[in-house]
Write an enzyme that holds these catalytic residues in place. Structure first.
Site, short mmCIF file in Angstrom:
data_model
loop_
_atom_site.label_atom_id
_atom_site.label_comp_id
_atom_site.label_asym_id
_atom_site.label_seq_id
_atom_site.Cartn_x
_atom_site.Cartn_y
_atom_site.Cartn_z
CG HIS A 286 -2.35 -6.53 10.30
ND1 HIS A 286 -1.14 -6.19 9.75
CD2 HIS A 286 -3.04 -5.36 10.44
CE1 HIS A 286 -1.10 -4.88 9.55
NE2 HIS A 286 -2.24 -4.36 9.97
CB CYS B 45 -2.42 -4.22 6.47
SG CYS B 45 -1.93 -2.58 7.00
CD GLU C 254 -1.40 -0.09 3.64
OE1 GLU C 254 -2.15 0.89 3.69
OE2 GLU C 254 -1.45 -1.02 4.45
N1 COA Z 1 1.60 3.73 30.56
C1 COA Z 1 1.10 2.60 30.00
N2 COA Z 1 0.09 2.60 29.10
C2 COA Z 1 -0.41 3.79 28.71
C3 COA Z 1 0.09 5.00 29.24
C4 COA Z 1 1.13 4.93 30.20
N3 COA Z 1 1.66 6.03 30.73
N4 COA Z 1 -0.60 6.02 28.66
C5 COA Z 1 -1.50 5.46 27.80
N5 COA Z 1 -1.37 4.13 27.83
C6 COA Z 1 -2.11 3.13 27.06
C7 COA Z 1 -3.58 3.45 26.94
O1 COA Z 1 -4.31 3.03 28.10
C8 COA Z 1 -3.94 2.67 25.70
O2 COA Z 1 -4.06 1.30 26.04
P1 COA Z 1 -5.39 0.48 25.60
O3 COA Z 1 -5.50 0.65 24.10
O4 COA Z 1 -5.07 -0.91 26.00
O5 COA Z 1 -6.51 1.11 26.31
C9 COA Z 1 -2.69 2.78 24.83
O6 COA Z 1 -1.64 3.20 25.72
C10 COA Z 1 -2.82 3.81 23.72
O7 COA Z 1 -3.26 4.99 24.30
P2 COA Z 1 -4.29 5.93 23.51
O8 COA Z 1 -4.63 7.08 24.38
O9 COA Z 1 -5.40 5.10 22.96
O10 COA Z 1 -3.35 6.42 22.34
P3 COA Z 1 -3.63 7.42 21.16
O11 COA Z 1 -5.01 7.98 21.22
O12 COA Z 1 -2.48 8.35 21.12
O13 COA Z 1 -3.62 6.44 19.88
C11 COA Z 1 -2.64 4.81 18.42
C12 COA Z 1 -2.39 5.92 19.40
C13 COA Z 1 -1.31 4.39 17.80
C14 COA Z 1 -3.23 3.61 19.16
C15 COA Z 1 -3.60 5.30 17.31
O14 COA Z 1 -3.10 6.46 16.72
C16 COA Z 1 -3.77 4.26 16.23
O15 COA Z 1 -4.47 3.30 16.43
N6 COA Z 1 -3.15 4.50 15.08
C17 COA Z 1 -2.96 3.55 14.03
C18 COA Z 1 -4.23 3.06 13.44
C19 COA Z 1 -3.93 1.90 12.57
O16 COA Z 1 -2.80 1.45 12.50
N7 COA Z 1 -4.94 1.43 11.89
C20 COA Z 1 -4.76 0.31 11.07
C21 COA Z 1 -5.22 -0.88 11.81
S1 COA Z 1 -4.81 -2.26 10.97
#
Ligand code: COA
Length: 445
Positions: free
Chosen positions: A249, A127, A95
């Site tokens: 994945h 993907c 992709e």
């Molecule tokens: N210590 C430990 N864990 C922590 C933390 C800390 N200090 N702060 C946050 N976290 C955890 C959160 O609880 C969360 O865990 P959970 O998902 O099990 O609840 C995780 O870290 C992510 O936190 P979140 O606030 O959801 O992150 P975000 O809003 O910044 O999102 C991504 C980041 C990467 C998850 C998001 O941008 C994403 O999904 N991007 C990619 C999408 C993708 O790849 N799509 C294709 C799918 S195939």
């Protein structure tokens, strides 16, 4: 030609040939960024990246590398096993294509000096493209026993400096040689695939960075896993206890774990739980421990989109190899860098021929597929485990500012001429030298 697949007189049923992955390996850039360094630079608690999202490092591609050079580099170790009379197709799943029209398979075909008498194509569905390519290869070999197909799943995951998705970037390519009587895994004819048009992740052709609805995408991934798993288990009259491992994945390593937990917590009332047959405690422990093995490489490379599921499969097989077959004098056998989690205190037992591995493929947009593959006798001797770990351990660590400079110096998505950097070329066997008058110039080095 296989003698198991010949037409037989009368109505004697034919036995389909065993078809699957004969060899599998990967390539990744020789530079990486620590996710702790990135978190600190972005003012974020490093535990969010390393525990919450499950990424320790991220491969960073120099601007002389793209999916063509990474794909060719991944396929290079397979060259001694490719018979130019038997090779019939080169399929690239990606992709991050470098051209909206011309297939990247043609550039790779030339760099590898492959026979002209093959079909070269590129397939796309986020993907999922690597799995689409693998299934096309398997089906082709089923119809044409004796043929070989080279499948490459190559991608560069770019979200942008300072974006929420930045921690899930990565780069790399997986190459698989598909044939009858494979030396690693037989792909079983049991898959369940589902498609649904949704807007969770996409990349318009005029830009190099992806757009994602992160939370929505996570929910869709889990929902699609539950959907295909339920149908798969019903159609194949099986449950999780029948699997030695399940590979997912991995856009980031926590993602597959969320889906696996949803599957294991059936009937628990959890928001994303899948309904299904009861899973034993042994199965739960085994699948979680094997899951950790399958995520070791992705933790250090990041998201490689189409190749991520297969990087997970390689990681699963290699970590089994390191524990059970590695000569202890080899530094590659040192597993101290492996990240173990509280999720899996269990040390997995050695994998055995005949054991079944489940594979869950998800491509946003979205297509999901669950299928299985069975280990064939002697598979360990067909692996490239030591080369893989050496490649990872020999990479150069970048500072955050060096990473940002490399990110911002990528080949442009515009008509201007481009000359790639001479830096960080060690280990690279193929480079994008330049883009002149909108034509890409690659060469071997
Ligand atoms: N210590 C430990 N864990 C922590 C933390 C800390 N200090 N702060 C946050 N976290 C955890 C959160 O609880 C969360 O865990 P959970 O998902 O099990 O609840 C995780 O870290 C992510 O936190 P979140 O606030 O959801 O992150 P975000 O809003 O910044 O999102 C991504 C980041 C990467 C998850 C998001 O941008 C994403 O999904 N991007 C990619 C999408 C993708 O790849 N799509 C294709 C799918 S195939």
């Amino acid at each position: 030609m296989s003698n198991t697949s010949q037409n037989t007189p009368g109505n004697t049923p034919q036995i389909p040939p065993k078809v699957g992955i004969d060899r599998i390996t990967f390539a990744t850039p020789n530079c990486y960024l620590s996710m702790k360094d990135l978190a600190i630079a972005r003012g974020i608690d490093p535990n969010k990246f390393t525990i919450g999202i499950g990424q320790s490092q991220q491969a960073v591609p120099p601007n002389h590398q793209d999916i063509v050079t990474l794909g060719a580099q991944a396929a290079l170790p397979l060259m001694p096993y490719i018979d130019s009379n038997r090779l019939k197709m080169v399929i690239v799943g990606t992709e991050s294509g470098v051209d909206a029209s011309k297939s990247s398979a043609l550039y790779i075909h030339k760099l590898l000096n492959l026979s002209a008498w093959v079909r070269c194509v590129e397939v796309k569905e986020a993907c999922y493209g690597g799995t689409a390519a693998l299934m096309m290869a398997r089906d082709y070999v089923l119809v044409h026993p004796g043929a070989q197909v080279l499948v490459i799943a190559a991608d560069i995951a770019r979200y942008g400096v300072g974006t929420p998705g930045e921690v899930t970037q990565g780069a790399g390519a997986v190459a698989m040689l598909v044939s009858e009587n494979p030396r690693v895994l037989q792909i079983n004819d049991d898959s369940v695939v589902k498609s649904a048009e949704i807007q969770d992740f996409w990349r318009p052709v005029y830009q190099s960075t992806a757009l994602a609805r992160g939370k929505f995408s996570t929910e869709q991934y889990i929902r699609m896993f539950c959907d295909v798993w339920q149908r798969y288990s019903a159609e194949n009259a099986c449950n999780f206890n029948d699997f030695e491992a399940i590979c997912f994945h991995l856009p980031y390593t926590k993602m597959g774990l969320k889906a696996l937990r949803a599957g294991l917590e059936e009937n628990s009332g959890a928001p994303h739980s899948c309904d299904g047959a009861p899973t034993t405690d042994d199965t739960r422990e085994r699948l979680l421990a094997r899951y950790q093995d399958s995520t070791q490489y992705s933790r250090r490379i990041g998201n490689i989109y189409t190749g991520s599921l297969y990087l997970g499969l390689i990681s699963l097989l290699d970590y089994d190899y390191f524990r059970n077959s590695c000569d202890s004098s080899e530094s590659a056998c040192d597993l101290s860098s492996a990240t173990h989690s509280n999720e899996s205190p269990t040390r997995p037992s050695p994998l055995l021929p005949g054991q079944k591995i489940g594979l869950f493929s998800y491509g946003s947009g979205a297509v999901a597929e669950f299928f299985s593959a069975t280990l064939v006798p002697g598979w360990r001797s067909a692996l490239f485990s030591n080369q893989h770990i050496k490649t990872l351990n020999n990479r150069t660590q970048l500072t955050v500012s060096q990473y940002e400079e490399m990110f911002n110096s990528a080949a442009p998505y515009s008509p201007q001429d481009f000359v790639s950097s001479q830096k960080n070329r060690s280990g690279a066997r193929f480079v994008l030298d330049s883009i002149k008058s909108q034509e890409r110039n690659y060469r071997s080095i």
